[in-house]
Motif scaffolding. Structure first.
Motif, PDB file in Angstrom:
ATOM      1  N   CYS A  45       0.804  -1.223   0.000  1.00 21.30           N
ATOM      2  CA  CYS A  45       0.000   0.000   0.000  1.00 21.30           C
ATOM      3  C   CYS A  45       0.837   1.273   0.000  1.00 21.30           C
ATOM      4  O   CYS A  45       0.295   2.367   0.121  1.00 21.30           O
ATOM      5  CB  CYS A  45      -0.947  -0.002   1.190  1.00 21.30           C
ATOM      6  SG  CYS A  45      -2.037  -1.437   1.201  1.00 21.30           S
ATOM      7  N   HIS A  52      -1.238   5.578   5.293  1.00 19.69           N
ATOM      8  CA  HIS A  52      -2.111   6.288   6.226  1.00 19.69           C
ATOM      9  C   HIS A  52      -2.119   5.542   7.548  1.00 19.69           C
ATOM     10  O   HIS A  52      -2.101   4.321   7.575  1.00 19.69           O
ATOM     11  CB  HIS A  52      -3.525   6.370   5.667  1.00 19.69           C
ATOM     12  CG  HIS A  52      -3.620   7.213   4.430  1.00 19.69           C
ATOM     13  ND1 HIS A  52      -3.836   8.571   4.491  1.00 19.69           N
ATOM     14  CD2 HIS A  52      -3.495   6.905   3.115  1.00 19.69           C
ATOM     15  CE1 HIS A  52      -3.850   9.059   3.250  1.00 19.69           C
ATOM     16  NE2 HIS A  52      -3.648   8.076   2.404  1.00 19.69           N
ATOM     17  N   VAL A  66     -10.229   0.558   1.619  1.00 19.37           N
ATOM     18  CA  VAL A  66      -9.438  -0.626   1.294  1.00 19.37           C
ATOM     19  C   VAL A  66     -10.111  -1.417   0.176  1.00 19.37           C
ATOM     20  O   VAL A  66      -9.431  -1.989  -0.678  1.00 19.37           O
ATOM     21  CB  VAL A  66      -9.157  -1.485   2.554  1.00 19.37           C
ATOM     22  CG1 VAL A  66      -8.353  -2.729   2.197  1.00 19.37           C
ATOM     23  CG2 VAL A  66      -8.386  -0.678   3.587  1.00 19.37           C
ATOM     24  N   MET A  69      -9.027   0.347  -2.855  1.00 20.82           N
ATOM     25  CA  MET A  69      -7.590   0.198  -3.099  1.00 20.82           C
ATOM     26  C   MET A  69      -7.202  -1.227  -3.428  1.00 20.82           C
ATOM     27  O   MET A  69      -6.103  -1.472  -3.917  1.00 20.82           O
ATOM     28  CB  MET A  69      -6.800   0.682  -1.880  1.00 20.82           C
ATOM     29  CG  MET A  69      -6.900   2.157  -1.656  1.00 20.82           C
ATOM     30  SD  MET A  69      -6.163   3.074  -3.015  1.00 20.82           S
ATOM     31  CE  MET A  69      -7.253   4.479  -3.046  1.00 20.82           C
TER      32      MET A  69
HETATM   33  C1  HEC Z   1      -1.608   1.947  -7.844  1.00 21.62           C
HETATM   34  C2  HEC Z   1      -1.510   3.010  -6.855  1.00 21.62           C
HETATM   35  C3  HEC Z   1      -2.112   2.790  -5.463  1.00 21.62           C
HETATM   36  C4  HEC Z   1      -1.937   1.709  -4.630  1.00 21.62           C
HETATM   37  C5  HEC Z   1      -1.117   0.440  -4.856  1.00 21.62           C
HETATM   38  C6  HEC Z   1      -2.699   2.003  -3.421  1.00 21.62           C
HETATM   39  N1  HEC Z   1      -3.285   3.248  -3.525  1.00 21.62           N
HETATM   40 FE1  HEC Z   1      -4.369   4.190  -2.077  1.00 21.62          FE
HETATM   41  N2  HEC Z   1      -4.665   5.788  -3.328  1.00 21.62           N
HETATM   42  C7  HEC Z   1      -4.157   5.915  -4.619  1.00 21.62           C
HETATM   43  C8  HEC Z   1      -4.578   7.190  -5.169  1.00 21.62           C
HETATM   44  C9  HEC Z   1      -4.221   7.705  -6.546  1.00 21.62           C
HETATM   45  C10 HEC Z   1      -5.372   7.823  -4.160  1.00 21.62           C
HETATM   46  C11 HEC Z   1      -6.056   9.195  -4.169  1.00 21.62           C
HETATM   47  C12 HEC Z   1      -7.121   9.360  -5.170  1.00 21.62           C
HETATM   48  C13 HEC Z   1      -8.316   8.489  -4.979  1.00 21.62           C
HETATM   49  O1  HEC Z   1      -8.786   8.307  -3.821  1.00 21.62           O
HETATM   50  O2  HEC Z   1      -8.817   7.968  -5.991  1.00 21.62           O
HETATM   51  C14 HEC Z   1      -5.406   6.909  -3.032  1.00 21.62           C
HETATM   52  C15 HEC Z   1      -6.067   7.180  -1.857  1.00 21.62           C
HETATM   53  C16 HEC Z   1      -6.064   6.363  -0.738  1.00 21.62           C
HETATM   54  C17 HEC Z   1      -6.745   6.648   0.503  1.00 21.62           C
HETATM   55  C18 HEC Z   1      -7.602   7.879   0.777  1.00 21.62           C
HETATM   56  C19 HEC Z   1      -6.792   9.018   1.290  1.00 21.62           C
HETATM   57  C20 HEC Z   1      -7.652  10.184   1.679  1.00 21.62           C
HETATM   58  O3  HEC Z   1      -7.090  11.110   2.258  1.00 21.62           O
HETATM   59  O4  HEC Z   1      -8.867  10.170   1.412  1.00 21.62           O
HETATM   60  C21 HEC Z   1      -6.516   5.600   1.343  1.00 21.62           C
HETATM   61  C22 HEC Z   1      -6.992   5.440   2.775  1.00 21.62           C
HETATM   62  C23 HEC Z   1      -5.709   4.636   0.635  1.00 21.62           C
HETATM   63  N3  HEC Z   1      -5.434   5.127  -0.635  1.00 21.62           N
HETATM   64  C24 HEC Z   1      -5.309   3.424   1.157  1.00 21.62           C
HETATM   65  C25 HEC Z   1      -4.633   2.440   0.418  1.00 21.62           C
HETATM   66  C26 HEC Z   1      -4.429   1.093   0.883  1.00 21.62           C
HETATM   67  C27 HEC Z   1      -4.886   0.528   2.222  1.00 21.62           C
HETATM   68  C28 HEC Z   1      -3.737   0.439  -0.092  1.00 21.62           C
HETATM   69  C29 HEC Z   1      -3.287  -1.025  -0.112  1.00 21.62           C
HETATM   70  C30 HEC Z   1      -4.350  -2.018  -0.118  1.00 21.62           C
HETATM   71  C31 HEC Z   1      -3.510   1.398  -1.187  1.00 21.62           C
HETATM   72  N4  HEC Z   1      -4.087   2.597  -0.831  1.00 21.62           N
HETATM   73  C32 HEC Z   1      -2.813   1.128  -2.345  1.00 21.62           C
HETATM   74  C33 HEC Z   1      -3.355   4.994  -5.262  1.00 21.62           C
HETATM   75  C34 HEC Z   1      -2.949   3.747  -4.764  1.00 21.62           C
END
Ligand code: HEC
Length: 92
Positions: A45, A52, A66, A69
């Motif tokens: 992540c 976060h 999640v 994501m």
């Molecule tokens: C391929 C890229 C990518 C991966 C891998 C990824 N993220 Fe993200 N994540 C993003 C992007 C881009 C955003 C912001 C835009 C959106 O929410 O669409 C985001 C936003 C978030 C947010 C929201 C943040 C906010 O302030 O609202 C959370 C929580 C988060 N991700 C958790 C995770 C978790 C848990 C994982 C692993 C399972 C993960 N991310 C894996 C690209 C990714």
């Protein structure tokens, strides 16, 4: 030498997330699954954004995030559940 190597690797892996709590529970099975969740969370992540902290969101929001994501991180349902168990463990 072996000892230093493992400390070095641990620092590499966990060095960027010092405030991400490490579970420490008596139940060995639970401890193992929480640690597994933490490991997946840290490794899968953090590619696109900083990790976060669990306290940043409520349980409801975490579950939604999640789910969203899961596709991005390319993880299975089992891995997702391990991450959620870890993230939500100290929330009730
Ligand atoms: C391929 C890229 C990518 C991966 C891998 C990824 N993220 Fe993200 N994540 C993003 C992007 C881009 C955003 C912001 C835009 C959106 O929410 O669409 C985001 C936003 C978030 C947010 C929201 C943040 C906010 O302030 O609202 C959370 C929580 C988060 N991700 C958790 C995770 C978790 C848990 C994982 C692993 C399972 C993960 N991310 C894996 C690209 C990714």
């Amino acid at each position: 030498m072996k000892y230093f190597l493992s400390v070095f690797i641990a620092l590499l892996v966990f060095g960027c997330s010092p405030s991400l709590y490490k579970p420490d529970v008596a139940d060995a099975k639970l401890q193992e699954s929480l640690l597994a969740g933490r490991k997946i969370y840290v490794s899968r992540c953090s590619n696109c954004h900083n990790l976060h902290l669990p306290k940043e969101f409520t349980s409801e929001i975490w579950k939604k995030q999640v789910d969203l994501m899961q596709v991005r991180a390319g993880i299975s349902d089992d891995e997702k559940n391990l991450i959620l168990n870890y993230l939500l463990y100290d929330k009730k």
